[in-house]
Design a protein around this motif. Sequence first.
Motif, short mmCIF file in Angstrom:
data_model
loop_
_atom_site.label_atom_id
_atom_site.label_comp_id
_atom_site.label_asym_id
_atom_site.label_seq_id
_atom_site.Cartn_x
_atom_site.Cartn_y
_atom_site.Cartn_z
N ALA A 13 46.42 52.14 58.97
CA ALA A 13 45.56 50.87 59.34
C ALA A 13 44.54 50.09 58.16
O ALA A 13 43.97 50.87 57.15
N THR A 14 44.38 49.44 59.18
CA THR A 14 42.77 48.45 57.69
C THR A 14 41.89 49.30 57.85
O THR A 14 41.12 49.31 57.03
N ALA A 15 41.30 49.95 58.89
CA ALA A 15 40.62 50.39 59.46
C ALA A 15 40.19 52.14 58.22
O ALA A 15 39.47 52.02 58.03
N GLN A 16 41.24 52.37 58.44
CA GLN A 16 41.34 53.29 57.36
C GLN A 16 41.00 52.46 56.45
O GLN A 16 39.97 53.68 54.48
N PHE A 45 47.69 57.94 67.16
CA PHE A 45 47.88 58.60 66.32
C PHE A 45 49.44 59.30 66.20
O PHE A 45 49.50 61.25 65.89
N ARG A 46 49.81 59.43 66.49
CA ARG A 46 51.77 59.47 66.51
C ARG A 46 52.89 58.87 66.15
O ARG A 46 54.08 59.12 65.70
N PHE A 47 52.81 57.68 65.16
CA PHE A 47 53.44 56.93 64.76
C PHE A 47 53.23 58.02 62.88
O PHE A 47 52.39 58.82 62.77
N GLN A 48 54.12 57.26 62.24
CA GLN A 48 54.83 58.07 61.02
C GLN A 48 53.10 57.63 60.21
O GLN A 48 53.42 58.75 58.95
N THR A 49 52.71 57.04 60.24
CA THR A 49 52.32 56.46 59.26
C THR A 49 51.18 57.46 59.21
O THR A 49 49.37 57.32 58.96
N THR A 50 50.39 58.42 60.47
CA THR A 50 49.66 59.50 60.65
C THR A 50 49.87 60.71 59.41
O THR A 50 51.01 61.47 60.45
N THR A 51 49.13 60.27 58.70
CA THR A 51 48.68 61.58 57.73
C THR A 51 47.65 62.32 58.21
O THR A 51 47.24 62.09 58.98
N PRO A 52 47.42 63.40 57.36
CA PRO A 52 46.60 64.49 57.36
C PRO A 52 44.95 63.68 56.79
O PRO A 52 44.31 64.19 57.46
N ARG A 53 45.65 62.87 56.24
CA ARG A 53 44.38 61.72 55.53
C ARG A 53 43.58 61.19 56.53
O ARG A 53 42.14 61.11 57.40
N VAL A 54 44.76 60.86 58.26
CA VAL A 54 44.49 60.32 58.76
C VAL A 54 43.24 61.20 59.69
O VAL A 54 42.51 60.48 60.19
N HIS A 55 43.89 61.98 59.32
CA HIS A 55 43.33 63.25 60.89
C HIS A 55 42.18 63.19 60.44
O HIS A 55 41.28 63.62 60.80
N GLU A 56 42.41 63.54 59.37
CA GLU A 56 40.22 63.78 58.33
C GLU A 56 39.84 63.03 58.21
O GLU A 56 38.27 62.89 58.50
N ILE A 57 39.60 61.51 58.20
CA ILE A 57 39.11 60.20 58.86
C ILE A 57 38.83 60.24 60.39
O ILE A 57 37.41 59.67 60.23
N ALA A 58 40.12 60.03 61.18
CA ALA A 58 39.67 60.34 62.63
C ALA A 58 38.29 61.50 63.13
O ALA A 58 37.38 61.02 63.57
N ALA A 59 38.63 62.35 62.40
CA ALA A 59 37.40 63.73 62.10
C ALA A 59 36.14 63.59 62.22
O ALA A 59 35.09 63.19 62.69
N ASP A 60 35.83 62.84 60.06
CA ASP A 60 34.59 62.83 60.46
C ASP A 60 34.21 61.06 61.04
O ASP A 60 33.09 61.49 61.52
N LEU A 61 35.10 60.29 61.21
CA LEU A 61 34.57 58.95 62.49
C LEU A 61 33.91 60.01 63.51
O LEU A 61 32.80 59.19 64.11
N ILE A 62 34.57 60.87 64.36
CA ILE A 62 34.20 61.66 65.43
C ILE A 62 32.76 62.24 65.16
O ILE A 62 31.55 62.29 66.31
N THR A 63 32.69 63.20 63.83
CA THR A 63 31.18 63.75 64.10
C THR A 63 30.14 62.80 63.31
O THR A 63 29.91 63.36 63.83
N LEU A 64 30.55 61.74 63.11
CA LEU A 64 29.42 60.34 63.21
C LEU A 64 29.32 59.89 64.85
O LEU A 64 28.44 59.07 63.88
N GLY A 65 29.84 60.35 65.30
CA GLY A 65 29.45 59.72 66.60
C GLY A 65 30.47 58.55 67.84
O GLY A 65 30.03 58.49 68.54
#
Length: 337
Positions: free
Chosen positions: A137-140, A175-195
């Motif tokens: 995503a561009t958000a990434q 988070f179900r498409f093929q583009t959902t890499t480990p890096r995407v989950h790492e970023i998502a986890a950080d964003l959840i931590t940030l609020g």
Amino acid sequence: MFTPEALKEELTKPKHIVVTTHHKPDGDALGSSLAIYYWLQAKNHFVHVIVPSDFPTFLDWMPGRERVRIYTEDKAANDVLIDEADLIFCLDFNGLPRIHAMEDAVRNAKGIKIMIDHHLEPEGFDDYRHWDSQAAATAQLVYDFIVDVMVDHSSLTPEIATCLYTGLMTDTGSFRFQTTTPRVHEIAADLITLGAKNWEIHELVYNSYTENRMKFLGFCLLNRLEVLHEYRTALFSISRQDLNRFQITTGDTEGLVNYALAISGMKLAALIVDRTEQVKLSLRSIGDFPCNEICKRYFNGGGHRNAAGGNSNEPLPDVVNKFKSILSEYKTLLTHN
């Protein structure tokens, strides 16, 4: 092309900045734009988010939504803002035709143009590019731009995290498409931590159907779904009368194509909609089938391998027949496991 160092230098002093994205912004487009808006505003820049058109009502809750200017609602004033901008951030599109009526204003603007995007084959209008066609995503890429390029993780606020999480979630199909890499989950986890409240964002985006939209979905599944088993393809064809009957607004057809692809055994799905001014196509696929190739070759469009779009000026029945006729060229790819 500007270097990251040169861009950092430009951003050390207050600037007049415009942030824009593609026509009919989706969650990734609007989320990325508002995230950059908050980040730049915190740096004491004068920032305006100007988008080419309206966007889905299920995004009205987003932080900063009230600051978004619709270009066509005050073209003269928005043209002045674009012309006077020192920098123009162009997010989630790689060619100026994607911003429709804004194209000439942005193309002729004197300001530095920064493109952050993940679509194939950039046009080349930009002065600085943060681009990766493999990004989910561009958000990434906006996250990477702020955190890695600008080295400014400390500036990520709950508002920015919420906007970026929305972009990641929507462009990866939760988070179900093929583009959902480990890096995407790492970023998502950080964003959840940030609020970013992930459960709340999901509810606001996906569980906010109007009654008309829900009835429209049922109508399409019963009356407008066609399955071509020979080609492992399913499609919806939607007339303007269908849209008017259910008072469909911007965003109400979003996600419909995925229901066709969800049928067991399907490899390609299409949503073909008569939007009055043009017939619009949205294609989705599984595996190695090239949606973008069909859209580019036959329907004036493009996109990603598994998600692409196009358009046609022909009548809806002719576009549907053209799409079906093309499938024979791709039968081997479509039927190969």
